[in-house]
Design an enzyme around this catalytic site. Structure first.
Site, short mmCIF file in Angstrom:
data_model
loop_
_atom_site.label_atom_id
_atom_site.label_comp_id
_atom_site.label_asym_id
_atom_site.label_seq_id
_atom_site.Cartn_x
_atom_site.Cartn_y
_atom_site.Cartn_z
N ASP A 199 0.77 -1.19 0.02
CA ASP A 199 0.16 -0.01 -0.25
C ASP A 199 0.84 1.26 0.07
OD1 ASP A 199 -3.29 0.66 1.02
OD2 ASP A 199 -1.86 2.39 0.86
N ILE A 200 0.61 2.25 -0.83
CA ILE A 200 1.30 3.43 -0.89
C ILE A 200 1.15 4.38 0.38
CG2 ILE A 200 -0.59 5.11 -1.61
CD1 ILE A 200 1.44 5.80 -3.93
N HIS A 237 -7.04 -5.65 2.12
CA HIS A 237 -6.06 -5.28 2.88
C HIS A 237 -5.36 -6.43 3.52
CE1 HIS A 237 -6.70 -0.92 2.16
NE2 HIS A 237 -8.05 -1.40 1.95
N VAL A 275 -10.85 3.03 -3.48
CA VAL A 275 -10.67 2.62 -4.88
C VAL A 275 -11.70 1.64 -5.35
CG1 VAL A 275 -8.85 1.31 -6.11
CG2 VAL A 275 -8.18 3.31 -4.27
N HIS A 291 -10.42 -5.19 -3.66
CA HIS A 291 -9.01 -5.53 -2.97
C HIS A 291 -9.07 -5.94 -1.54
CE1 HIS A 291 -9.84 -1.14 -2.51
NE2 HIS A 291 -9.29 -1.35 -1.53
P1 5GP Z 1 -9.66 1.43 0.23
O1 5GP Z 1 -10.12 2.50 1.25
O2 5GP Z 1 -10.39 1.54 -1.06
O3 5GP Z 1 -10.11 -0.24 0.81
O4 5GP Z 1 -8.21 1.45 0.01
C1 5GP Z 1 -7.61 1.82 -0.92
C2 5GP Z 1 -6.04 1.88 -0.57
O5 5GP Z 1 -5.31 1.89 -1.72
C3 5GP Z 1 -5.54 3.02 0.34
O6 5GP Z 1 -5.11 2.11 1.40
C4 5GP Z 1 -4.58 3.48 -0.42
O7 5GP Z 1 -3.43 3.84 0.29
C5 5GP Z 1 -4.21 2.54 -1.67
N1 5GP Z 1 -3.84 3.28 -2.73
C6 5GP Z 1 -4.47 4.23 -3.67
N2 5GP Z 1 -3.84 4.43 -4.63
C7 5GP Z 1 -2.55 3.82 -4.73
C8 5GP Z 1 -1.57 3.65 -5.61
O8 5GP Z 1 -1.44 4.39 -6.55
N3 5GP Z 1 -0.74 2.45 -5.20
C9 5GP Z 1 -0.62 2.03 -4.11
N4 5GP Z 1 0.42 1.15 -3.92
N5 5GP Z 1 -1.42 2.05 -3.20
C10 5GP Z 1 -2.67 2.73 -3.51
#
Ligand code: 5GP
Ligand code: ZN
Length: 114
Positions: free
Chosen positions: A30-31, A102, A96, A100
């Site tokens: 994760d970034i 985590h 996103v 996915h």
């Molecule tokens: P969500 O809240 O959708 O479950 O989590 C999305 C995750 O994607 C977040 O933890 C965010 O930091 C990660 N993320 C968003 N854009 C990118 C990216 O371009 N690269 C990477 N490696 N992680 C990303």
């Protein structure tokens, strides 16, 4: 999907630190990590979230959990413990819109879930 950030990571149009890859799944760091281990386990096919899956995706969903378990072992957090999370939709905290999971660990995580 053209404008999907995770589809672009799958196609290597956006760089990421890949920690696992096969024909169906890619996993990368994760970034913006919330713990020492924070990996995203992502199906290569574009599915919006868990509300977008059907019976045919059962093997893929199972494989995502197996990859999480394998990576936890590899990262040395299997015994101490870790957490897997799938955020689903706006109220579920999904940012996103490409399915996915985590994988989070490497520190004591809180009990609060909501
Ligand atoms: P969500 O809240 O959708 O479950 O989590 C999305 C995750 O994607 C977040 O933890 C965010 O930091 C990660 N993320 C968003 N854009 C990118 C990216 O371009 N690269 C990477 N490696 N992680 C990303
Ligand atoms: Zn996508």
């Amino acid at each position: 999907m053209v404008d999907c950030v995770f589809c672009r990571i799958v196609k290597k149009e956006i760089p990421s630190t890949v920690v696992y890859e096969d024909d169906d799944i890619i996993a990368f760091n994760d970034i913006n990590p919330v713990a020492p281990v924070h990996i995203l386990i992502v199906p290569k096919t574009h599915l919006k979230n868990l509300s977008d899956v059907s019976e045919e995706h059962a093997p893929l969903l199972g494989k995502m959990l197996l990859v999480a378990s394998k990576l936890a072992e590899e990262k040395g957090i299997s015994e101490k413990g870790f957490r897997t999370v799938i955020n689903n939709g706006p109220e579920g905290g999904q940012i996103v819109m490409h399915l996915h999971m985590h994988l989070i660990g490497g520190k004591q995580l809180g009990h609060k879930m909501g």
